[in-house]
Design a protein around this motif. Structure first.
Motif, short mmCIF file in Angstrom:
data_model
loop_
_atom_site.label_atom_id
_atom_site.label_comp_id
_atom_site.label_asym_id
_atom_site.label_seq_id
_atom_site.Cartn_x
_atom_site.Cartn_y
_atom_site.Cartn_z
N ASN A 69 0.82 -1.22 0.00
CA ASN A 69 0.00 0.00 0.00
C ASN A 69 0.85 1.26 0.00
O ASN A 69 0.33 2.36 0.05
N GLY A 70 2.21 1.12 -0.01
CA GLY A 70 3.09 2.28 -0.06
C GLY A 70 3.45 2.83 1.31
O GLY A 70 4.21 3.79 1.40
N ASN A 71 2.96 2.24 2.41
CA ASN A 71 3.28 2.71 3.75
C ASN A 71 4.51 1.99 4.30
O ASN A 71 4.84 0.89 3.86
N ASP A 114 1.74 -1.99 10.11
CA ASP A 114 1.63 -0.83 9.20
C ASP A 114 1.68 0.42 10.06
O ASP A 114 0.85 0.62 10.94
N THR A 115 2.67 1.29 9.80
CA THR A 115 2.79 2.51 10.59
C THR A 115 1.78 3.57 10.18
O THR A 115 1.59 4.54 10.88
N GLY A 116 1.14 3.37 9.01
CA GLY A 116 0.20 4.37 8.50
C GLY A 116 0.89 5.57 7.89
O GLY A 116 0.25 6.52 7.47
N LYS A 117 2.21 5.53 7.82
CA LYS A 117 2.99 6.64 7.26
C LYS A 117 3.41 6.27 5.84
O LYS A 117 4.05 5.24 5.63
N PRO A 118 3.06 7.11 4.84
CA PRO A 118 3.45 6.80 3.47
C PRO A 118 4.97 6.89 3.30
O PRO A 118 5.63 7.68 3.95
N SER A 119 5.49 6.03 2.43
CA SER A 119 6.93 6.02 2.19
C SER A 119 7.37 7.16 1.28
O SER A 119 8.55 7.44 1.18
N ARG A 120 6.40 7.79 0.63
CA ARG A 120 6.71 8.93 -0.25
C ARG A 120 5.82 10.09 0.15
O ARG A 120 4.69 9.90 0.58
#
Length: 156
Positions: A40-42, A49-55
């Motif tokens: 999901n990109g997080n 899942d930290t809920g923080k997007p990697s970008r």
């Protein structure tokens, strides 16, 4: 009972002392969990899942860059398959193979243009061939002509 007087036994802070000797190395700690980017990109830590997007969010489009130099011509490609040659059907439409395109091969007839200027008189044509022999005059016609000649009424 008597009164006890409180007095401050802490004096003013003194200057920093010299650095002490290096201490012994501590024991190695447990291995940490390497973060990874989930589908999901997080960011994930382990399976969490930290809920923080990697970008970060997509930024605004930048200005148009300068045009680059034209590249070199590429190699000749392979010859393609033969195409179907269009034809004009009996109805006047273009056909591709056996398919009527519904498009006429000619445009609509245009309006008649204005009368052109009269051209110069042409040269006289050559002498035509001699015509066939006409019928011979009858006796009555010859006698009538003779009478007119006699009286001067037939001008020749």
């Amino acid at each position: 009972m008597g009164f006890i007087k409180k007095i401050n036994l802490v004096g003013p802070r003194g200057p920093t002392g010299p650095q002490g000797a290096k201490g012994a190395t501590g024991a190695t700690g447990p291995a940490g969990i390497t973060p990874l980017i989930g589908a999901n990109g997080n960011w994930y830590i382990g399976s969490t899942d930290t809920g923080k997007p990697s970008r970060g969010a997509t930024g605004a489009t930048g200005p148009q860059g300068v045009k680059g130099a034209t590249g070199a011509t590429g190699p000749q490609g392979p010859t393609g398959p033969s195409g179907t040659t269009p034809t004009i059907g009996a109805n006047g439409n273009w056909y591709i193979g056996s398919t009527d395109t519904g498009k006429p091969s000619r445009g609509a007839t245009g309006a008649t243009g204005p009368q052109g200027v009269k051209g110069a008189t042409g040269a006289t044509g050559p002498q035509g061939p001699t015509g066939p022999q006409g019928p011979a005059p009858t006796t009555a016609q010859i006698q009538a002509a003779f009478k007119l000649l006699k009286w001067g009424q037939l001008a020749g």
